[in-house]
Write a protein that holds these residues in place. Structure first.
Motif, PDB file in Angstrom:
ATOM      1  N   THR A 114       0.833  -1.207   0.000  1.00 11.53           N
ATOM      2  CA  THR A 114       0.000   0.000   0.000  1.00 11.53           C
ATOM      3  C   THR A 114       0.860   1.246   0.000  1.00 11.53           C
ATOM      4  O   THR A 114       0.609   2.204  -0.751  1.00 11.53           O
ATOM      5  CB  THR A 114      -0.928   0.004   1.233  1.00 11.53           C
ATOM      6  OG1 THR A 114      -1.797  -1.124   1.171  1.00 11.53           O
ATOM      7  CG2 THR A 114      -1.765   1.276   1.285  1.00 11.53           C
TER       8      THR A 114
ATOM      9  N   ALA B 159      -9.987  -1.984  -6.742  1.00  7.35           N
ATOM     10  CA  ALA B 159      -8.677  -2.603  -6.967  1.00  7.35           C
ATOM     11  C   ALA B 159      -8.242  -2.439  -8.422  1.00  7.35           C
ATOM     12  O   ALA B 159      -7.075  -2.129  -8.701  1.00  7.35           O
ATOM     13  CB  ALA B 159      -8.724  -4.080  -6.585  1.00  7.35           C
TER      14      ALA B 159
ATOM     15  N   THR C 117      -7.250   1.131  -9.049  1.00  5.55           N
ATOM     16  CA  THR C 117      -5.944   1.407  -8.454  1.00  5.55           C
ATOM     17  C   THR C 117      -4.819   0.871  -9.329  1.00  5.55           C
ATOM     18  O   THR C 117      -3.797   1.535  -9.524  1.00  5.55           O
ATOM     19  CB  THR C 117      -5.857   0.779  -7.052  1.00  5.55           C
ATOM     20  OG1 THR C 117      -6.928   1.282  -6.239  1.00  5.55           O
ATOM     21  CG2 THR C 117      -4.535   1.115  -6.381  1.00  5.55           C
ATOM     22  N   ARG C 118      -4.993  -0.341  -9.867  1.00  4.17           N
ATOM     23  CA  ARG C 118      -3.961  -0.905 -10.744  1.00  4.17           C
ATOM     24  C   ARG C 118      -3.787  -0.047 -11.991  1.00  4.17           C
ATOM     25  O   ARG C 118      -2.655   0.185 -12.444  1.00  4.17           O
ATOM     26  CB  ARG C 118      -4.335  -2.340 -11.135  1.00  4.17           C
ATOM     27  CG  ARG C 118      -4.195  -3.360 -10.034  1.00  4.17           C
ATOM     28  CD  ARG C 118      -4.270  -4.774 -10.583  1.00  4.17           C
ATOM     29  NE  ARG C 118      -5.547  -5.051 -11.223  1.00  4.17           N
ATOM     30  CZ  ARG C 118      -6.595  -5.542 -10.580  1.00  4.17           C
ATOM     31  NH1 ARG C 118      -6.523  -5.793  -9.288  1.00  4.17           N
ATOM     32  NH2 ARG C 118      -7.715  -5.796 -11.230  1.00  4.17           N
TER      33      ARG C 118
END
Length: 392
Positions: A234, A335, A338-339
């Motif tokens: 993170t 997710a 974010t990638r």
């Protein structure tokens, strides 16, 4: 065998320290801390060196066993907590259990033999001690069986840290049940045939107990390591995403006047919450910039970064929006978003140097720097340092 017992105690105290830190930070469970600390203390009292130093007395043995019972009950409580299951035990059962465990204290300061084999012979020849052992082993068997059943049933379905912890706890508790069975056979053989050679049973029970402790502790350590790895990942994403966040700061709503420094963002105590904030605010900025993004190759992260930098500069200079195909639609889910932003952020520093080559229509005036108007706005607000941080 002594080395295995000592290794188990060392691992237990290491896990206890970890759980204390987690409890202080508010990320741990009190039931797990109690379970590990009680078992560590109980097994420490069972070490030969500690017994010699404190004196092998009835009180010492009774306290050691009480701590092991507390640990077993706490493990079950922790298992129920993380799986959402609930079980209650009538108060009368606890009273009877306490009285049975305290039975040997009629001779509280009586001395016990130094070796485990000789102590087992004393236990088998004493009614108070047999009452104590019946309560001790029955409680352990019931608690560990219940805990192992819940842990293994849910461990097959869980993933990640939770799955590792449940499988470790379940397998360790299965070995704990094996220990109770071997200990019962050991004491039963001595009751039926005093003086019998039961050294093999004694060795087997200690091996089962020590292996159970090591397995549970290893599962918890692996779970903690996975938690640390996730936290490091993170913070790595925060470090990479920060330039994009700072570069597009002026195009999204914020409560603050300027972004915190890169180091402060990366090493913040609430890293996970900060990551959510970055992803959401970058997404807000992308929606604002969509009409200003020139046509480009959406499959090329560098081209996408360059197009966004140009769009940011045009907004700052109040340039009329060009014909735009807009940025490539983000993937669904946090997710995935974010990638995608992580890939964009890794290309962000390289975009300024190649902007004229990768974005059609980017003139020389667009290659001088990224976010000059944004930097000017930041300097006008009195914070030139953060404005400088927006250059790439």
């Amino acid at each position: 065998m002594d080395e295995l017992v000592t290794a188990g105690v060392v691992v237990l105290w290491a896990v206890t320290v970890v759980e204390v830190v987690r409890a202080v930070r508010g990320t741990g469970a009190r039931s797990l801390l109690v379970a590990v600390a009680a078992l560590a203390a109980g097994r420490t009292l069972d070490l030969d060196a500690v017994g010699e130093a404190l004196g092998r007395t009835t009180v010492l043995a009774a306290v050691e066993h009480a701590l092991v019972v507390v640990s077993a009950v706490a493990v079950v409580a922790f298992t129920h907590r993380i799986t959402g299951e609930r079980r209650t035990v009538p108060r009368a059962v606890w009273v009877v259990l306490g009285l049975m465990l305290a039975a040997p204290l009629v001779d509280a300061w009586g001395a016990l033999p130094a070796t485990a084999e000789d102590r087992a012979a004393v236990y088998a020849s004493s009614v108070p001690w047999l009452v104590h052992w019946v309560a001790f082993l029955t409680t352990l068997a019931v608690a560990l069986t219940a805990g192992a059943r819940v842990a293994l049933r849910n461990g097959r379905l869980a993933r990640g840290v939770l799955g590792v912890r449940l499988v470790g706890l379940g397998a360790g508790q299965v070995l704990g049940v094996l220990y109770t069975a071997l200990k019962a056979l050991h004491l039963g053989a001595l009751v039926v045939s005093p003086g019998a050679d039961v050294g093999l049973l004694g060795t087997a029970e200690q091996a089962a107990l020590s292996s159970a402790i090591l397995l549970v502790a290893a599962g918890l350590v692996v779970g903690f390591a996975a938690t640390v790895a996730a936290d490091v990942a993170t913070r790595r994403r925060l470090w990479v995403l920060w330039p994009v966040w700072a570069g597009l700061w002026a195009h999204a709503p914020h409560l603050d006047h300027a972004p915190p420094s890169r180091l402060r963002t990366t090493f913040s105590a609430d890293a996970r919450i900060r990551e959510v904030r970055l992803v959401v605010e970058i997404g807000d900025a992308l929606r604002v910039l969509t009409p200003y993004v020139p046509a480009h190759d959406h499959t090329d992260p560098v081209a996408s970064a360059a197009a966004l930098q140009l769009a940011s500069r045009r907004v700052g200079q109040d340039v009329a929006p060009p014909e735009s195909t807009g940025p490539r639609p983000a993937e669904a889910g946090f997710a995935a978003r974010t990638r995608e932003l992580y890939t964009l952020a890794r290309a962000w520093p390289r975009a300024a140097a190649v902007r004229a080559q990768v974005v059609p229509g980017a003139g020389a005036e667009d290659v001088e720097g990224v976010g000059d108007a944004v930097a000017a706005q930041a300097r006008a607000s009195g914070d030139g340092r953060h404005g400088a941080g927006e250059r790439t």
